[in-house]
Design a protein around this motif. Sequence first.
Motif, PDB file in Angstrom:
ATOM      1  N   SER A  24     -10.793  12.029   4.254  1.00 38.68           N
ATOM      2  CA  SER A  24     -10.129  11.360   3.135  1.00 38.68           C
ATOM      3  C   SER A  24      -9.299  10.196   3.633  1.00 38.68           C
ATOM      4  N   ALA A  25      -9.436   9.085   2.930  1.00 41.35           N
ATOM      5  CA  ALA A  25      -8.722   7.879   3.351  1.00 41.35           C
ATOM      6  C   ALA A  25      -7.220   8.069   3.227  1.00 41.35           C
ATOM      7  N   PRO A  26      -6.478   7.332   4.040  1.00 40.16           N
ATOM      8  CA  PRO A  26      -5.016   7.409   3.938  1.00 40.16           C
ATOM      9  C   PRO A  26      -4.547   6.990   2.559  1.00 40.16           C
ATOM     10  N   ILE A  27      -3.483   7.590   2.111  1.00 40.87           N
ATOM     11  CA  ILE A  27      -2.871   7.159   0.864  1.00 40.87           C
ATOM     12  C   ILE A  27      -1.670   6.332   1.254  1.00 40.87           C
ATOM     13  N   PRO A  28      -1.753   5.032   1.021  1.00 37.02           N
ATOM     14  CA  PRO A  28      -0.677   4.162   1.494  1.00 37.02           C
ATOM     15  C   PRO A  28       0.586   4.367   0.685  1.00 37.02           C
ATOM     16  N   VAL A  29       1.685   4.183   1.340  1.00 34.91           N
ATOM     17  CA  VAL A  29       2.966   4.275   0.649  1.00 34.91           C
ATOM     18  C   VAL A  29       3.134   3.084  -0.268  1.00 34.91           C
ATOM     19  N   ASN A  30       3.562   3.359  -1.469  1.00 30.27           N
ATOM     20  CA  ASN A  30       3.789   2.295  -2.434  1.00 30.27           C
ATOM     21  C   ASN A  30       4.973   1.448  -1.960  1.00 30.27           C
ATOM     22  N   PRO A  31       4.751   0.161  -1.655  1.00 28.02           N
ATOM     23  CA  PRO A  31       5.856  -0.641  -1.128  1.00 28.02           C
ATOM     24  C   PRO A  31       6.986  -0.814  -2.135  1.00 28.02           C
ATOM     25  N   GLU A  32       6.705  -0.577  -3.395  1.00 22.11           N
ATOM     26  CA  GLU A  32       7.763  -0.677  -4.403  1.00 22.11           C
ATOM     27  C   GLU A  32       8.634   0.563  -4.400  1.00 22.11           C
ATOM     28  N   TYR A  33       8.136   1.610  -3.739  1.00 20.68           N
ATOM     29  CA  TYR A  33       8.812   2.907  -3.841  1.00 20.68           C
ATOM     30  C   TYR A  33      10.135   2.895  -3.096  1.00 20.68           C
ATOM     31  N   ARG A  34      11.126   3.370  -3.758  1.00 19.33           N
ATOM     32  CA  ARG A  34      12.401   3.573  -3.077  1.00 19.33           C
ATOM     33  C   ARG A  34      12.795   5.012  -3.330  1.00 19.33           C
ATOM     34  N   SER A  35      13.203   5.694  -2.313  1.00 18.48           N
ATOM     35  CA  SER A  35      13.644   7.068  -2.493  1.00 18.48           C
ATOM     36  C   SER A  35      14.701   7.123  -3.581  1.00 18.48           C
TER      37      SER A  35
END
Lengths: 455, 403
Positions: free
Chosen positions: A419-430
């Motif tokens: 399964s391909a990597p699921i990239p982190v959403n660059p908009e995401y902020r904890s």
Amino acid sequence: MAERPIDMTGRPLDGVRILSFTAGIAGPFGARLLGALGAEVIRVASKKRITADFSYSAPWGPELGLIPDFKGPTGASQWGEDQCVGIELTTPTGREVFEKLVKVSDVVYMSYATGAARSLGLQYERLREIKRDIIVIHMPAFGTTGPLADYATWGFNVGPMTGLIAGIGYPDMEGAYGLSVGGSTFTDFMGGFAGVTAVLAALHHRKKTGEGQYIQQSLYDLTAAFLGPAILDYVANGRVAGPVGNRSPYAAPHGVYRCRGEDRWCAIAVRSDAEWEGFCRAVENPDWVSDSRFATLRNRLENQDDLDRLVEEFTSDRDPYEVMFLMQEQGVPASVAQNGDDLLMSDLQLKARNFFTTVESYREGPYYTYGVPVKLSATPAKVTVGSASFGQHNDYVLKQLLGMTDAEVENLIEVGAVSAPIPVNPEYRSRTLANRWTGRLGSSLPRPHELKWSD
Amino acid sequence: MSGQALSGFRVLDMADEMGVYGAKLLADLGADVVRVEPPGGDSTRRRGPFFKDDPTPERSLYFMAMNTNKRGVTLNLETRAGQDLFKKLVKTADVVYETFPVGYMASLGLGYKDLKSINPKLVVTSVTPFGQTGPYRNWKTTDLVSWMASGHGYLVGLPDRPPLNVPDVAFTYSGYSGAIGTLSALWARDKIGVGQQVDVPVHESLVSITTESGPAKYLEDILILKRGGRKRSGMGSIGLYPCKDGAVCVCLQRPTEWDNFAKWAYEITGDDMILSDMFKGNAAMRYRYDEVVDMMIEAMTTQLTKKELFDEARRRDCSITPVNTLADLLEDDHLRARSFWVEADHPETGTLTYPGAPYILSESPWSLRRPAPRIGQHNDEVFVGELGLSREDMAALAASGAI
């Protein structure tokens, strides 16, 4: 050989490779410790299990449209120092890839429930066929044999089955069904520590004999295992200790005393004559300490109610840290009953030892997490990175470790073996202050030694 | 099977309660652990419970539980002769495992640098209340004090009453850390050719496992969790609940667990409020309805026994376990099926049942080879038999109080 994602040079377990199948607390915590000790821990993850395995720090799971990752403080101290490859073990091609990976690994480390491990083909007999000296550890709640072996439950549920609840409570609660261990989920973590101990022992065994082996570990068993003294008391003397609050048959004063402020307490334990003399100095020798009721330990134990009342008269007027320092400076064991804020802001010892450490999360920048509870002088263990996100290290594992080409990897993804990597959403902020921990810890709140005690 | 995992390692164990469980972990896995006590016995022999409540050094059940599989010798570290004898032992050892105050061993000429010059491959593991360095390094502790310092204590008990200790847990953890640090240093030894020091603070061992409750939780939710009594702080549908013949531990964490339980509860009570959508989801979400949720759970659990609840919960995939007594534990079918209980015969007590293996290793199993030693039981075996001391040497040492 290209650079490894985590540089384990100089750490004690550098050179050991561990394939990890974990969820929950015990397994990941142990895996993080093994990674901190220098083992190369590679989570083998399936997209089908992504909610179960990656959204433990709910509610940040994919159901909220967030990218699964461990950035939260809780997750960051339970998961870390690992890599992740996405392999679908239930496909024949995925299985082939996995077997290639087993061939170059030392340990398969699992905390999945018995049934889940079986359905992924992770039985020891099968793994041993791939690599004869593989070490396999399996840590479901009740182990893999016995009538409860297939029961998937939480660590929290196991402690009360061992009878240890009986000793927790206030003396006036005798006969009530007791208190839980509340927010202290300590039972789970014992599984993590025990698992690491067992893996280390198996590694030593293999070094000596060339043999791998199968380790099965039950949280139920290992919790019962530390209750030796209580079990012997029952077997030999027929006695089960009821709730004694914070008292001890071997020390007085021995308890947790109210201090100034809301829900502020300091624990004090006086075991010997020397410590009693120190205690008397710490409270500045008021008249009552010379009372014959308190002259010996035996007397103090007999008159504990009076004693505790008098001690609390002293402490209830004072800041808990003041009490702690006054006691310890006179050689008396004592500590504030610290909470999360205290541990971060007011624990001078943790600060001096840099226990809270900064790690790089793979995509988000640095944040704070917990360090490692053992310090080795020549080959230190450390935590340097947060936990990998799904499939983050597909390239390293498949291309560097297993020597596959770009085309081969693309094909594996196409057929669903990988399964391909699921990239982190660059908009995401904890949603918490993950990146503002530094600010919080560097704040201008006064430290205990800066406080004026008379305030 | 080919012998035990750690056979071949010799550990000199001088740990008090802060670390002794760790040396037991190593001994139980086959290490040759020699407990080194002062003449007359070490401090852990004064800790109860005692066999038949007889508080003499050979009858401490605490000592017996913590020192299975170890041999025992005596020597007085504070005499020159004792120190010399100790150094002879160190030459034959892989590990020195101790819990002395920081600087104590060095003050006797037995610090790490001194021992390293005798045996460069020696690992010295030191378990202390707060660590070898830092402003609290000379501070003292007990299990109550460490439990409170670490943040765990704050969360156990009732919200308007004192935080509570959970006996014996604190030093179990520092014991595990001691074992892990020791085994890691022994593994590293083959790579770097020498031993090293292992610094194990009780405090950090305990703080490292507050991830669900302490600083991590605080930073995550900017929330200081309060004591929850019989409940897990800050979570709904997790805690101890009364049932027909005692209590059960309920942990309905996952949404599916709640759904399974709710369906079952409805079958028992006929009250369909529990099926409402508002209560669905994970335990953290149910916290906002905590009181109502507790009422509904109790309406169901109080109608069934521990066994009924436990057996059926397993069939319905939700987490409910019985709050057992020690007597129940010893009768438990699962542990018996796993041969968990072992027996040891000690001259002071006769045969008693002991807890057995925390983990089952297929090729190098845990086993109980011998009970805890009596004071100086193996002086001859070790000092005469292995170190080659003569009878005259031994007499002189005994006369001078060195052994």
